[in-house]
Design a protein around this motif. Structure first.
Motif, mmCIF file in Angstrom:
data_model
loop_
_atom_site.group_PDB
_atom_site.id
_atom_site.type_symbol
_atom_site.label_atom_id
_atom_site.label_comp_id
_atom_site.label_asym_id
_atom_site.label_seq_id
_atom_site.Cartn_x
_atom_site.Cartn_y
_atom_site.Cartn_z
ATOM 1 N N VAL A 65 -24.611 52.152 63.720
ATOM 2 C CA VAL A 65 -25.769 51.339 63.373
ATOM 3 C C VAL A 65 -25.255 49.951 63.004
ATOM 4 O O VAL A 65 -24.396 49.811 62.133
ATOM 5 C CB VAL A 65 -26.557 51.924 62.182
ATOM 6 C CG1 VAL A 65 -27.752 51.046 61.848
ATOM 7 C CG2 VAL A 65 -27.010 53.352 62.496
ATOM 8 N N VAL A 66 -25.757 48.936 63.688
ATOM 9 C CA VAL A 66 -25.356 47.556 63.414
ATOM 10 C C VAL A 66 -26.574 46.796 62.887
ATOM 11 O O VAL A 66 -27.630 46.779 63.528
ATOM 12 C CB VAL A 66 -24.813 46.856 64.673
ATOM 13 C CG1 VAL A 66 -24.489 45.397 64.368
ATOM 14 C CG2 VAL A 66 -23.573 47.590 65.187
ATOM 15 N N TYR A 67 -26.426 46.197 61.721
ATOM 16 C CA TYR A 67 -27.481 45.362 61.139
ATOM 17 C C TYR A 67 -27.196 43.920 61.536
ATOM 18 O O TYR A 67 -26.234 43.312 61.040
ATOM 19 C CB TYR A 67 -27.503 45.531 59.622
ATOM 20 C CG TYR A 67 -27.831 46.967 59.220
ATOM 21 C CD1 TYR A 67 -29.144 47.418 59.205
ATOM 22 C CD2 TYR A 67 -26.821 47.871 58.909
ATOM 23 C CE1 TYR A 67 -29.453 48.733 58.872
ATOM 24 C CE2 TYR A 67 -27.118 49.193 58.576
ATOM 25 C CZ TYR A 67 -28.435 49.607 58.560
ATOM 26 O OH TYR A 67 -28.735 50.920 58.237
ATOM 27 N N PRO A 68 -27.986 43.358 62.448
ATOM 28 C CA PRO A 68 -27.626 42.098 63.111
ATOM 29 C C PRO A 68 -27.320 40.942 62.165
ATOM 30 O O PRO A 68 -26.394 40.166 62.422
ATOM 31 C CB PRO A 68 -28.857 41.799 63.978
ATOM 32 C CG PRO A 68 -29.483 43.132 64.221
ATOM 33 C CD PRO A 68 -29.248 43.923 62.972
ATOM 34 N N ASP A 69 -28.063 40.823 61.083
ATOM 35 C CA ASP A 69 -27.897 39.662 60.202
ATOM 36 C C ASP A 69 -27.073 39.961 58.959
ATOM 37 O O ASP A 69 -26.959 39.107 58.074
ATOM 38 C CB ASP A 69 -29.276 39.142 59.787
ATOM 39 C CG ASP A 69 -30.121 38.713 60.984
ATOM 40 O OD1 ASP A 69 -29.547 38.140 61.932
ATOM 41 O OD2 ASP A 69 -31.337 38.981 60.978
ATOM 42 N N ALA A 70 -26.515 41.142 58.876
ATOM 43 C CA ALA A 70 -25.795 41.530 57.665
ATOM 44 C C ALA A 70 -24.332 41.102 57.735
ATOM 45 O O ALA A 70 -23.664 41.326 58.745
ATOM 46 C CB ALA A 70 -25.882 43.035 57.462
ATOM 47 N N PRO A 71 -23.801 40.519 56.656
ATOM 48 C CA PRO A 71 -22.385 40.146 56.608
ATOM 49 C C PRO A 71 -21.542 41.314 56.120
ATOM 50 O O PRO A 71 -22.055 42.395 55.804
ATOM 51 C CB PRO A 71 -22.374 39.018 55.575
ATOM 52 C CG PRO A 71 -23.440 39.436 54.599
ATOM 53 C CD PRO A 71 -24.522 40.100 55.435
ATOM 54 N N HIS A 72 -20.249 41.097 56.037
ATOM 55 C CA HIS A 72 -19.365 42.088 55.432
ATOM 56 C C HIS A 72 -19.780 42.289 53.971
ATOM 57 O O HIS A 72 -20.176 41.361 53.287
ATOM 58 C CB HIS A 72 -17.915 41.603 55.492
ATOM 59 C CG HIS A 72 -16.927 42.654 55.112
ATOM 60 N ND1 HIS A 72 -16.550 43.665 55.962
ATOM 61 C CD2 HIS A 72 -16.223 42.855 53.958
ATOM 62 C CE1 HIS A 72 -15.666 44.450 55.365
ATOM 63 N NE2 HIS A 72 -15.461 43.982 54.150
ATOM 64 N N GLY A 73 -19.693 43.519 53.491
ATOM 65 C CA GLY A 73 -20.031 43.796 52.096
ATOM 66 C C GLY A 73 -21.513 43.842 51.819
ATOM 67 O O GLY A 73 -21.925 43.645 50.681
ATOM 68 N N PHE A 74 -22.319 44.156 52.826
ATOM 69 C CA PHE A 74 -23.771 44.083 52.618
ATOM 70 C C PHE A 74 -24.298 45.179 51.698
ATOM 71 O O PHE A 74 -25.414 45.088 51.197
ATOM 72 C CB PHE A 74 -24.516 44.110 53.955
ATOM 73 C CG PHE A 74 -24.376 45.367 54.769
ATOM 74 C CD1 PHE A 74 -25.155 46.485 54.506
ATOM 75 C CD2 PHE A 74 -23.476 45.428 55.833
ATOM 76 C CE1 PHE A 74 -25.038 47.634 55.273
ATOM 77 C CE2 PHE A 74 -23.359 46.581 56.604
ATOM 78 C CZ PHE A 74 -24.142 47.690 56.315
#
Length: 294
Positions: free
Chosen positions: A256-265
């Motif tokens: 699952v990839v969260y498009p706008d999430a950075p590392h450490g979300f």
């Protein structure tokens, strides 16, 4: 790594690892840090606080090969046995965020155990610089050592914490997410692994000879991989390649990839926290565990 098959002991062994050399210093940290890591520029007000009502929760000492290893355990009150989740920390140690995650898992019915895997290499409670932590602690911790420590934590959870040895899973964040992939390739009785933005690549060394991507085709348990599309340090393509390598070997990886999430979300104490992605990922994680008989 030793091969045993008695229901509660380590099973399997990750190719390429040598027997873990023990630190000549023994344990530098003999107890866990209090509060949050000092190695973050600011602490966000939205940090989640999970109470201990209905739980048995607190610092523990886990028998390891070279002495008692500090850790944190949270589990429901009652006789159990409870399914066991081995919680693998970030690079910052078992601080209040990781302790809170353990309590969240305990509220969901699990015995969550977070051993301080870097206790021999340095005092993370006093370290303020990420580069120093990476150089002096993370890079000096043999993979075989922390894998053996997780095995010890699993054995202890069954023997001393009402844990169900037939229901064992792991969950980790950042460097701990890397650990999920490697541990899933090591332990044949693992039911599930949940990797939050764990790096798939990285430098190979004598004591850290294989990357998470290297072992993707060898995992023994299904993995839920939760990653950020805006993570500048972990290309989505590297995670997709690991997923594809696993699937080609007949293994199961749900990405699952969260498009706008950075590392450490998921790290609710840091500015990188993204509530929507973190909450969705947590719901998926709990559903994934249930689906794997955890």
């Amino acid at each position: 790594m030793e091969h045993r098959d008695d229901g509660t002991r380590p099973l399997g062994g990750l190719d390429g690892l040598q027997t873990a050399p023990l630190s000549r210093r023994g344990f530098v940290m003999t107890s866990l840090m209090t509060g949050l890591t000092l190695a973050t520029p600011s602490v966000s007000a939205q940090a989640i606080q999970t109470d201990g009502a209905g739980l048995v929760a607190g610092e523990v000492h886990i028998p390891a090969r070279d002495g008692p290893m500090p850790g944190y355990r949270a589990m429901p009150e009652g006789a159990g046995p409870f399914p066991v989740i081995l919680v693998i920390e970030e690079i910052f140690g078992v601080h209040d965020y990781i302790k809170d995650v353990c309590r969240r898992l305990a509220k969901a019915g699990y015995c969550a155990v977070a051993p301080e895997l870097y206790a021999r290499e340095g005092d993370l409670s006093s370290m303020t610089d990420v580069k120093t932590i990476l150089r002096d602690v993370i890079a000096k911790t043999p993979d075989a050592q922390w894998i053996a420590d997780l095995d010890a934590a699993a054995t202890w959870a069954v023997a001393a914490s009402n844990g169900d040895g037939a229901r064992l899973a792991t969950m980790g964040w950042c460097r701990g997410g890397r650990g999920v992939w490697l541990y899933a390739a090591h332990r044949r009785d693992l039911k599930a692994g949940i990797a939050w933005y764990g790096p798939l690549g990285g430098e190979r060394t004598d004591i850290q000879p294989r990357t998470a991507g290297d072992v993707a085709g060898e995992i023994n348990a299904p993995i839920l991989a939760l990653y950020g599309g805006a993570d500048t340090g972990i290309p989505v393509a590297s995670v997709e390649a690991a997923r594809d390598r696993a699937r080609a070997a007949g293994k199961s990886v749900d990405l699952v990839v969260y498009p706008d999430a950075p590392h450490g979300f998921h790290a609710d104490y840091r500015p990188s926290y993204r509530a929507a992605a973190a909450e969705d990922g947590w719901a998926r994680a709990l559903a994934f565990l249930k689906a794997k008989a955890m």
